[in-house]
Design an enzyme around this catalytic site. Structure first.
Site, PDB file in Angstrom:
ATOM      1  N   THR A   1     -21.438  -3.673  13.478  1.00 53.23           N
ATOM      2  CA  THR A   1     -22.645  -4.422  12.781  1.00 53.23           C
ATOM      3  C   THR A   1     -24.191  -4.526  13.386  1.00 53.23           C
ATOM      4  OG1 THR A   1     -23.145  -6.667  11.378  1.00 53.23           O
ATOM      5  CG2 THR A   1     -22.248  -6.897  13.670  1.00 53.23           C
TER       6      THR A   1
ATOM      7  N   GLU B   1     -39.981  -8.976   3.537  1.00 55.20           N
ATOM      8  CA  GLU B   1     -39.043  -9.882   2.868  1.00 55.20           C
ATOM      9  C   GLU B   1     -38.807 -11.052   4.087  1.00 55.20           C
ATOM     10  OE1 GLU B   1     -35.106  -8.091   3.512  1.00 55.20           O
ATOM     11  OE2 GLU B   1     -35.422  -7.933   5.889  1.00 55.20           O
TER      12      GLU B   1
END
Ligand code: DMJ
Length: 455
Positions: free
Chosen positions: A446, A341
């Site tokens: 996160t 990606e």
């Protein structure tokens, strides 16, 4: 047993009905999953031993020149703290024991230097707290409290929106141009610190920042991507789920669930609806979330990217598994377009617009949550593709390297520490979860540091 508040929260957040969809197939045998988990574990060992050999004591590894580098003038053991809980979860006991002892005897935050509070919070404070909970060693909590105290000055701005940088020794602050991600990604770490120390101030500072940001949403319920923390005025009005906003949404959902915080729930629900109304884009190339102006809702770009792929995970936690699955399918198409990606991708043209790949974890994270929510083997298949691509394009004999371009596959001389904290952890958990790893009551910050709701 879950408290009534948590149950009510879960219902309101529409927590997933955890049942596999009809088309789910079970083609991966337990042995195959075990083999894949072992393969990820071996890649972690390779990346970690490269760091140890070439960059020990430094913040991170340069895998091509086989050297180390530091973020600031003095090292803060970024790679060690980021990697330690992954090592523990993967069962590298001896390695984890010696790294833990090294960190505990060498890490100090008494340095006269400005640091980026967001990064220090998610990587170091998150890592220290998770390692305290995993090991029970009080020295981790002492370090975490010391770091939390040194970060507190960022919250004392005229607008209540935190400053970007703080001097760890003097408490001086600087950096007024900030964004929702850097404002709204403190609650899990600071909240956990409050619960573990019994001092509410950490939670309150992080929550105050969130509420001040919420006050500045547009009439459409959207947020921009740059704001000045002195004037409180938006200086970037692009609204999206990407870098500079992303983890703000993540912490609203996780904050609601982890701390039973109803304000977080209210803020999340408003964002969820606004994003669905204005930012989501159903196209011939699938479901995407592009960019719009926060005040008009008018589309400004048809781009998404590697970082945006965190959102299916958040949707899963919030209970919208259908939207999560559709969006993940688009991100998987983005991955396959160039074999790995890119940082930014035009989904109307299906072409990379910023072709670098920084060893990001988000698409693996979403595959992990979707597999947990659905039991659908397609997410294991995705994980296998991710692992094969990483090995084919990013592996070097000096560790793992980022790519300058997913088109040419030219490498760059950097291995971000989140590759050890997140990318390999989520890939491992995708194949190993349910079998060898217990995740009840765990919320990942996160940076993928597991924080346990012990209260
Ligand atoms: C990580 O440092 C964190 O996940 C952050 O929230 C944004 N993404 C990077 C890795 O891509």
């Amino acid at each position: 047993m879950r408290s009534p508040v948590i149950i009510a929260l879960a219902i309101t957040l529409m927590l997933p009905a955890i049942c596999p969809p009809a088309e789910a197939q079970t083609r991966f045998t337990p042995e195959e999953k075990e083999r894949l988990a072992a393969s990820v574990r071996a890649e972690f060992a390779h990346a970690w031993s490269s760091y140890k050999k070439y960059a020990w004591g430094h913040d991170a590894l340069r895998p091509l020149s086989k050297t180390g580098f530091d973020w600031y003038k003095d090292p803060l053991m970024m790679a060690m703290v980021d990697a330690l809980d992954t090592m523990t979860m993967m069962g590298f006991k001896a390695e984890a024991d010696s790294t833990r002892e090294y960190v505990l005897t060498h890490l100090s935050f008494d340095h006269d230097m400005y640091v980026k509070a967001f990064e220090i919070n998610i990587r170091l404070l998150g890592g220290l707290l998770s390692n305290y909970q995993l090991s029970g060693d009080e020295r981790f909590l002492k370090l975490a409290k010391d770091l939390g105290d040194r970060l507190i000055p960022i919250f004392k701005s005229p607008s209540g929106l935190p400053y970007v940088e703080v001097n760890l020794r003097t408490g001086a602050v600087r950096g007024t141009k900030t964004n929702p991600a850097e404002i709204g990604t403190y609650l899990l770490e600071f909240g956990t610190l409050s619960r573990l120390t019994g001092d509410a101030k950490y939670y309150n500072y992080a929550k105050y920042a969130l509420l001040n940001l919420y006050e500045r949403r547009s009439d459409l319920g959207l947020y921009g991507d740059e704001i000045d923390c002195v004037t409180g005025e938006w200086t970037g009005t692009n609204s999206h789920i990407s870098a500079c906003i992303d983890s703000f949404f993540e912490y609203l959902v996780k904050g609601a669930l982890m701390f039973e915080d109803l304000d977080c729930l209210t803020m999340w629900r408003e964002s969820y609806l606004a994003l669905n109304t204005y930012v989501a884009d159903s196209t011939a190339n699938g479901l995407w979330y592009g960019r719009v102006d926060m005040n008009t809702g008018k589309r400004t770009a048809t781009v998404a990217g590697a970082l945006d792929a965190f959102y299916p995970a958040v949707l899963c936690l919030a209970g919208d598994v259908k939207q999560a699955a559709d969006l993940q399918a688009s991100f998987f198409r983005m991955w396959k377009r160039h074999g790995i990606e890119p940082a930014e991708f035009d989904y109307a043209k299906m072409e990379a617009t910023r072709p670098a790949y920084y060893l990001n974890p988000e698409i693996m994270e979403s595959a992990f949550y979707l597999y947990k929510a659905t039991g659908d083997d397609r997410y294991l298949e995705m994980g296998k593709v991710f692992l094969d691509s990483l090995k084919a394009y990013c592996r070097t004999d000096g560790g793992y390297a980022e790519l300058k371009s997913v088109i040419t596959k030219e490498k760059s001389d950097r291995m971000e520490t989140y590759f050890l904290a997140e990318t390999l952890k989520y890939l491992y958990l995708l194949f190993a979860s349910g079998d060898s790893v217990k995740l009840d009551g765990i919320f990942f910050n996160t940076e993928a540091h597991p924080l346990k709701r012990t209260w």
